[in-house]
Design a protein around this motif. Structure first.
Motif, short mmCIF file in Angstrom:
data_model
loop_
_atom_site.label_atom_id
_atom_site.label_comp_id
_atom_site.label_asym_id
_atom_site.label_seq_id
_atom_site.Cartn_x
_atom_site.Cartn_y
_atom_site.Cartn_z
N LEU A 126 -10.18 7.16 -3.71
CA LEU A 126 -9.64 8.63 -3.63
C LEU A 126 -10.21 9.55 -4.42
N GLN A 127 -10.58 10.51 -3.55
CA GLN A 127 -11.19 11.70 -4.48
C GLN A 127 -10.01 12.45 -5.09
N ILE A 128 -9.93 12.53 -6.23
CA ILE A 128 -8.91 13.40 -6.95
C ILE A 128 -9.29 14.89 -7.01
N VAL A 129 -10.54 14.85 -7.77
CA VAL A 129 -11.18 16.25 -7.74
C VAL A 129 -12.76 15.89 -7.68
N ASP A 130 -13.36 16.73 -7.99
CA ASP A 130 -14.95 16.49 -7.51
C ASP A 130 -15.37 15.68 -8.76
N GLY A 131 -15.73 14.26 -8.09
CA GLY A 131 -16.61 13.72 -9.27
C GLY A 131 -15.65 12.71 -9.94
N LEU A 132 -14.08 12.58 -9.29
CA LEU A 132 -13.18 11.85 -10.13
C LEU A 132 -12.79 10.94 -8.70
N VAL A 133 -12.80 9.80 -8.99
CA VAL A 133 -12.55 9.12 -7.53
C VAL A 133 -11.29 7.81 -8.48
N LEU A 134 -10.42 7.80 -7.65
CA LEU A 134 -9.23 6.72 -7.96
C LEU A 134 -9.08 5.72 -7.43
N ASN A 135 -9.12 4.44 -7.78
CA ASN A 135 -8.85 3.16 -7.05
C ASN A 135 -7.49 2.58 -7.79
N ALA A 136 -6.48 2.84 -7.06
CA ALA A 136 -5.08 2.25 -7.69
C ALA A 136 -4.24 1.65 -7.03
N PHE A 137 -3.43 0.64 -7.43
CA PHE A 137 -2.40 0.11 -6.63
C PHE A 137 -1.03 -0.18 -7.43
N VAL A 138 -0.14 -0.43 -6.58
CA VAL A 138 1.15 -0.96 -7.55
C VAL A 138 1.91 -1.85 -6.49
#
Lengths: 1034, 491
Positions: free
Chosen positions: A531-543
């Motif tokens: 998931l692109q949060i902002v340009d250049g910052l990608v998030l892979n997360a889970f709960v």
């Protein structure tokens, strides 16, 4: 459901929209690596444009491109491939790796991650490493292959259990073996029966059920950061095993694998004296029944009456080990059928394993069935189903350690003039004509080896089912829901019986035990992918949340004194007893993970998990029954942002800090309980306190904290890779049995007082030394060094005593300030100069027995492995040399060999007749002048049996662990036949030692897989194995 | 993006409201066990544990003591007591077994009765049994954990101190006195009293008889105290007939715990023989054919019964089957009773009191003769297959070997030695105290006692690690942890 329909509907609409506006079509397909394993996160780009997509979790992609466009497929570590779009809307691509390394690793909870993003050390091994040179217990084939992982196994027989320790032992007294996860489901690995100080047989462990032929890959998560998401059961690391799916098969594929292996004794290990035969006090006629004593005169060929009164020549009869043990045989045959299409794949396999151990009458039959299916339903739903069913039958499990029922004991100790060939007896199989035991010793507890092997029963039947369902629903482009449900259940029936006619139990006895173990795990998590949060910052997360439930129950019935001899039925006994046991535990968890990727070169992963334990719950308890632990790890791929020159093709720095909770394995340990036992006496019932450990109602889980940092460096275009990790971990509040004096009524009290730390280095260097079209040579070196320290034991810093060998003059002990597992036993008394002090007893000088001291450490800190693999045209060969150094072993076998006059050191230069003067001093400091005559030399060595120090040796070794030479039939030879690939290989294991610092035994000997490493007592010799493997693919 | 964060936020709210450990407290209670049991359910168990299993009866009782005092003998190398070898595991077997079973359980029962406010018969019976258990341990080893023992759970004492034997004895005597006073006319133990079946008179008799035994033990160390307590015991009322014998009746199964520990040993071990010392002493004694039988054919003809000398080895004895062994038709059964104290011993101790001129009704000769008669006639009462020794036979024996006041103590002690066959703990203790019978030690090169008969069995060296300070203190007070160190009452 509605959402799915809407999503599908909107996709169709979008497709049509695009279809009408531009003359483009939607091209879709799967991107896999050269093994058929899907590559998530691979890039598919329309050349010359900005139009690009990434492949999803299963390697699938969908992109719009026009006829004639070129699609470029790329993934780090693989060679790019370009495909021109044609009429077909499906383009599947199999990328070839740049080098032999795969860039996708399977991490916790089945997440496939790009190696770049992983901030901790993880080693992946291909399935063929375990199946090419297979062992009956699959995990033993991992020996020497993974830095940081110490595997010991093999001296408990082919059916025996194994001990795997990752990054040193983290718990002083608790479980130190890793968690095994098979196809996403944790499986039970408890030991189903083992030998202890009083003897017993090993019934194998959980991991031995897994079929090596079906293993696709093994991922070892060594540290806390890697394992944190698995929770407290993973405090010792996790070994993730994925079995083969049908992916990558073209149409329907059939695979057939047949392996034949022979196990042979390594007779060169034992080198004992062959000059003096059976006897005592230099007389060959004294104590004819005491066949273990080799204190007689020189063997001269004269006739002497032996233990059974029969006169036989007094000569060297040769190796009894060679006569008694047979060549072991293992036949493994597997057939697997697999198929795959664009919606998934299926694989079904059947394996039959038939093993004959080197001990006579000891067999293993195992039939394994596996079904793996992976399906895509529509665009969004993926469901994997994995099932395994194993049926196992073990017969004649050899008894180990103490002598009753242990044929190994007798065979190792017979004097040179005694031959085991003469021990079959008139009734055959070690029996007299009346079918009672044909005794070979005055001690009823020393078993005739043939009687032990052919008449004692230690058998088990097991049926085991392991099943898992993994499903993933892609809710939107970057939101998914995953669920897992799986279970492990085995039903075990064990029978053990001492036969009628046994010298120490003339009327025999029998025990039947039926147990069932069930475990199931259910997890659900919600996550985002890329998931692109902002340009250049990608998030892979889970709960997510999950639960683990384990339940065990067993019924046993035992009887002693058979009424009708040889009718092996527990109902046919005079005195019967029985019992029932039950336990159930639950762990509920909530966890989450977030991985932030910054511009594709820096990654920060944070995890948190909270476990609630039923085993720590008690009414009115003050301390909590749950624990929250977190981890953070960082990965920096410097080669992506800095110019490091041409030599460096990849440089990654990684590091992290993690906490894992652990311990709290045993239920019902928080309060004292009473039970009724036996069957009463004269009308009274018998009740007493259950258990010998003082319960502690305020127990909490221990916390293991670990810091690790590492470097992953690849040079010369990935031809040379160096992976180094430094780690430092500490377990705080380990649940220890605070040792209590036995006079308190209990052996220990439980408290969270233990503290143990481990620090070390893991190094793996791999290189492609040469590669031409015809010839390739790859080599690897792996090095592990672990230093442990017992920081705290209990409230007073006292020693924690663990197991002791049968001689009872030594304990494996944890001592504050020392390494884990000190061998603490009686020692020689020495003067300041180090000379051994003797005392006069009956006119001869004998060593004094000194106080207990640290004599060594049972766990070797350093392991080294050298592997090389070669390929020449259609031939391939590989070799693995590995060894360990720095540890010691207490050898019960040697203690006896010395005491009984077999060991070569008991023969002085010049022979026993010349007498010998011991080196050392007398109590008053004077040097020893008395020469001990032959008739009294045994009194000298009898004393040394009480001195544990005498039987302690270094357990360093370097051995040729694996060798294999294979030939793959060239494809033109197979043209026209329905065979698509055929490989034949010759394999060898444990072929010979390059160095071995122990006498007469294998330095890797043990009689159980518990925490008391370093004790050897008449286990099985570790054999050499030679075999042939044939693999056909249709 | 926002939606994602909102979803996660909502999720965490949901998660935090979940009760993650619902039902865990109930789950962690063992459904197959109880949190407390009635004392009546524990009493039989602790009595059986005191009688012991095969393990300690084999090692401490037979392998060491029975051959040390030359009731039995054996050529087998592992019968360490015959030639005074050191085998740690064997020597410490009573300690290793008693503390985690009999001691722990008796302390648990005592604590339970205290918390229930019970100071009646049950408490009295428990305290008498408790004294018996500790008396065996202290007689065998010397200073032992006593006041702080067995309380790992009840009082959290993990490293009990070793009490001085003198203090232990004084406390045990006091315990017996108080315990007997607590015994009423009935008990709620029910079937749990497998020793006396609820007969309170027998419990009192035993309590006082134990007092007499422990008192007489002190004749060497503290004669005045011995006299005072012995007279007190006699006045309070000791055993009056063979019906009062303190013993545990065993059965042949169904499990090991039900069987007589000695009986299980004899099943597994064919090595023990009757010692020549003992068989020679039993010449013309009607007990000989009851207690002994020839190994080779079971013959009990007097001419066939020869004792094997202690110290024999495979080199000195070619065929051990010509010798007599404990009579497998009579005394070695798995259903034989385990005897804690006999009426014969009581009479013989009274004989000794009379011999010393202490206050006891009756003279030494009367007590001596009654003791011999009781010892002979109890055999048929204890062992189903034992022949009855008639009054006439007893009289014949006493006529042939009359009580001789000049060697009174020697004769009394030798009869005591014979009467305590298979109660080797008591036999060994009394031999050490009196020095009778005079035994010639064996002299094997491998012995650890300098050619003398051991005076105690050693402490387990494991105590060095688990209870270091107290262990060291005990050794400093009593002497080195050897077989030759004398216990307090033996000095």
């Amino acid at each position: 459901m509605k959402t799915k329909f809407l999503t599908i509907l909107s996709s169709f609409l979008l497709m049509f929209a695009f279809g009408f506006s531009v003359q483009a079509q939607s091209i879709s397909g799967t991107v896999t690596d050269d093994n058929g394993v899907p590559l998530p996160g691979a890039t598919v780009l329309v050349e010359g444009t900005q139009n690009g997509v990434s492949t999803d979790f299963d390697g699938n992609y969908s992109i719009n491109a026009s006829n004639g466009d070129t699609l470029v497929f790329s993934f780090v570590g693989y060679t790019n491939q370009s495909v021109v779009v044609g009429s077909s809307a499906t383009v599947n691509v199999s990328l070839q790796p740049d080098n032999a390394l795969s860039e996708v690793v399977v991490t916790a909870l089945g997440m496939k991650r790009n190696v770049k993003a992983v901030g901790y050390s993880i080693t992946q091994v291909g399935g063929e490493e375990l199946s090419d040179n297979k062992t009956t217990n699959a995990i033993n084939a991992l020996q020497g292959k993974v830095a940081g992982v110490m595997v010991t196994g093999g001296s408990m027989g082919a059916k025996g259990s194994s001990r795997v320790v990752i990054r040193g032992t983290s718990s002083l007294t608790g479980n130190n073996q890793p968690l095994y996860v098979v196809d996403g489901i944790t499986i039970n690995n408890s030991n189903l029966g083992s030998a202890g100080v009083w003897g017993g047989a090993d019934y194998g462990d959980g991991i031995s059920s897994i079929n090596p032929d079906e293993i696709e890959s093994v991922s070892v998560l060594k540290g806390g950061a890697a394992a944190a998401l698995y929770g407290s059961r993973a405090s010792n690391g996790v070994i993730i095993i994925n079995t083969k799916t049908g992916a990558g098969t073209k149409g329907i594929g059939v695979e057939f694998n047949s392996s034949t292996q022979f196990d042979m004794l390594n007779l060169s290990l034992r080198d004992t004296q062959e000059i003096y035969g059976q006897g005592r006090d230099a007389s060959k006629v004294s104590d004819a029944i005491d066949t273990y004593q080799a204190w007689g005169p020189k063997m001269d060929g004269s006739l002497v009456a032996q233990w059974d009164g029969v006169a036989r020549p007094y000569t060297n009869k040769g190796s009894n080990l060679d006569k008694f043990y047979q060549t072991g045989e293992t036949y493994t045959n597997t057939i697997a059928v697999s198929s795959s299409d664009e919606n998934g794949s299926t694989r079904f396999s059947v394996t039959n394993l038939d093993n004959l151990d080197i001990v006579p009458n000891s067999t293993l039959k195992r039939n394994s069935f596996g079904l793996n299916s992976s399906r895509k339903y529509g665009d969004k739903l993926n469901v994997d189903v994995n099932m395994k069913y194993i049926l196992e039958d073990q017969e004649g499990n050899p008894q180990l350690s103490d002598s009753p029922g242990n044929g190994n004991f007798a065979v190792n100790l017979f004097a040179p003039s005694v031959s085991v060939d003469d021990m079959m007896g008139e009734g055959g199989l070690g029996r007299n004509a009346d079918l009672t035991e044909f005794r070979i010793s005055d001690n009823t507890y020393s078993q005739n080896p043939y009687f032990a092997a052919y008449n004692f029963i230690n058998s088990s039947e097991k049926s085991r089912f392991i099943g898992a369902v993994n499903a993933r629903l892609d809710i939107t482009d970057y939101l998914y829901l995953r669920g897992r449900m799986g279970g492990d259940r085995y039903d075990l029936h064990k029978t053990s019986s001492t036969p009628w006619g046994t010298a120490f139990q003339p009327n025999g006895s029998i025990n039947e035990n039926k147990s069932t173990f069930k475990q199931y795990d259910v997890d659900a998590f919600l996550g985002t992918d890329n998931l692109q949060i902002v340009d250049g910052l990608v998030l892979n997360a889970f709960v997510g949340i999950g639960t683990n439930v384990q339940e065990y129950d067993a019924v046993s019935k035992s009887g002693s004194d058979f009424i009708v001899p040889f009718l092996i039925n527990v109902g046919n006994t005079k005195n019967q007893g029985g019992g029932y046991s039950y336990w159930k535990t639950k762990i509920n968890s909530a966890y989450g993970s977030a991985e932030f990727g910054f511009q594709d070169w820096a990654y920060l992963t944070l995890t948190a998990r909270n476990d609630w334990f039923s085993t720590l719950s008690l009414k009115d308890k003050v301390a909590p029954n749950n624990d929250l632990y977190t981890s953070a790890s960082l990965s920096l791929v410097l080669s992506d942002v800095m110019d490091l020159g041409d030599t460096v093709s990849f440089l990654k720095l990684r590091g992290g800090y993690s906490q894992v909770a652990g311990g709290a394995d045993s239920p019902y340990a928080l309060s004292l309980s009473y039970g009724i036992y036996g069957q009463g006496h004269l009308g009274a019932s018998l009740g007493n306190i259950s258990g010998g450990t003082i319960p502690n109602s305020e127990i909490t889980p221990f916390e293991k904290n670990e810091t690790e940092f590492g470097v992953d460096l690849r040079l010369f275009d990935n031809k040379l890779s160096i992976d180094a990790t430094f780690y430092d971990n500490e377990t705080l509040g380990d649940i220890v049995g605070v040792s209590a004096s036995a006079t308190s009524g209990f052996g220990a009290a439980l408290a969270n007082l233990g503290n143990i730390s481990n620090s070390g280095i893991e190094l793996l260097v791999k290189g492609e030394i040469m590669r031409t079209d015809d010839f390739a040579w790859n080599a690897s070196i792996n090095y592990t060094n672990n230093t442990s320290e017992v920081v705290a034991t209990n409230d007073t810093g006292g020693n924690i005593s663990m197991d002791e060998p049968r001689s009872r003059n030594l304990n494996v002990t944890h001592i504050v300030g020392e390494k884990y597992g000190a061998l603490y036993g009686s020692s020689y008394v020495r003067n300041d100069a180090g000379a051994i002090v003797h005392e006069m007893v009956n006119g001869i000088p004998i060593p004094k027995i000194g106080a207990r001291k640290i004599l060594g450490f049972g766990v070797a800190p350093t392991a080294l492995g050298f592997g090389s693999s070669f390929r020449y045209k259609d031939f391939n060969a590989s070799i693995l040399v590995e060894g360990k150094t720095g540890g010691q072993i207490y050898s019960g076998t040697n203690a006896f060999l010395i005491r009984n006059g077999h060991h070569k050191k008991t023969v002085p230069a010049g022979g026993r007749e010349a007498g010998f003067t011991p080196s050392g001093v007398m109590e008053d400091g004077s040097s020893i002048t008395t020469s001990i005559p032959q008739s009294q030399q045994e009194d000298y060595y009898r004393r040394t049996y009480s001195i544990a120090e005498e039987a302690i040796q270094d357990s360093d070794y370097m051995r040729l662990r694996q060798l294999s030479i294979g030939y793959t039939l060239p494809s033109d030879m197979l043209e026209g036949s329905f065979i698509s690939k055929a490989t034949v290989s010759l394999i060898g294991r444990n072929l010979f030692f390059l160095s071995n610092s122990t006498d007469n035994i294998d330095p890797e000997s043990a009689y159980n897989n518990g925490n008391s490493a370093g004790l050897e007592w008449f286990g099985l010799p570790v054999p050499r194995t030679i075999g042939l493997n044939l693999n056909l693919k249709f | 993006m926002k939606k994602i964060l909102l979803t996660f936020f909502a999720l965490s709210l949901v998660l935090s409201s979940c009760e993650f450990d619902k039902g865990f407290e109930e789950l962690n209670v063992n459904p197959a066990k109880a949190s407390q049991l009635d004392v009546a359910n524990k009493f039989a168990s602790v009595i059986l544990q005191t009688s012991g299993g095969r393990y300690e009866n084999w090692r401490a009782s037979l392998i060491y003591q029975s051959v040390m005092i030359q009731h039995f003998s054996s050529t087998a190398g592992y019968w360490s007591g015959d030639r005074y070898f050191r085998n740690d595991g064997y020597a410490t077997s009573l300690w290793d077994r008693y503390y985690p079973s009999a001691v722990k359980e008796i302390e648990d029962i005592k604590a339970q009765l205290t918390s229930e406010g019970n100071s009646g018969s049950e408490m009295g019976m428990t305290r008498i049994l408790r004294v018996f258990i500790y008396s065996r341990l202290t007689d065998l080893h010397g200073d032992i954990p006593y006041s702080e023992a067995g309380q790992g759970y009840t009082n959290g004492i993990l490293k009990p101190k070793y009490d001085a034997q003198q203090d232990i004895y004084m406390d045990m005597l006091k315990e017996l006195e108080e315990a007997v006073a607590q015994i009423g006319s009935s008990t709620t133990m029910g079937a749990g009293d497998i020793m006396f079946g609820g007969d309170m008179a027998k419990w009192k008799a035993w309590g006082n008889s134990m007092m007499l035994r422990l008192a007489m033990r002190l004749t060497k160390a503290d004669s005045a105290t011995a006299k005072a307590w012995a007279e007190k015991a006699v006045a309070a009322g000791t055993m009056t007939s063979n019906d009062h014998i303190a013993m545990v009746q065993h059965t042949d199964g169904p499990e090991g715990i039900n069987k007589n520990g000695h009986g299980e040993v004899f099943d597994a071990d064919g090595n023990p023989r009757m010692s020549k010392t003992f068989v020679d002493w039993l010449k013309d004694d009607p007990r000989l054919p009851i207690l002994a039988a020839r190994r080779s054919d079971g013959s009990t003809a007097i001419a066939d019964l020869i004792g094997m000398p202690n110290g024999s080895t495979g080199a000195t004895v070619a065929d051990t089957s010509i010798y007599a062994e404990p009579n497998r038709g009579v005394i070695t059964g798995r259903d034989a009773p385990m005897v804690f104290q006999t009426y014969a011993e009581v009479r013989l101790l009274k004989a000794e009191m009379a011999f010393r001129g202490w206050s006891v009704p009756g003279d030494a000769k009367t007590h001596y003769e009654a003791g011999v008669k009781a010892a002979m006639q109890m055999l048929s009462q204890l062992y189903t297959n034992a022949a009855v020794i008639s009054d006439a036979q007893v009289a014949d024996y006493l006529a042939a070997k009359p009580y001789d006041a000049a060697k009174g103590w020697e004769m009394i002690s030798e009869q005591y030695w014979a009467a305590t066959l298979l109660n080797e703990y008591e036999s060994f203790s009394n031999w050490r105290r009196t020095g009778y019978p005079t035994l010639t030690p064996t002299n094997d090169p491998g012995n650890v006692t300098g050619g003398t008969i051991p005076r105690r069995l050693i402490y387990p060296t494991g105590e060095e690690s688990t209870n270091a300070d107290n262990f060291a203190a005990a050794i400093a007070r009593q002497g080195p942890n050897d077989f030759t160190t004398k216990v307090w009452w033996d000095k």
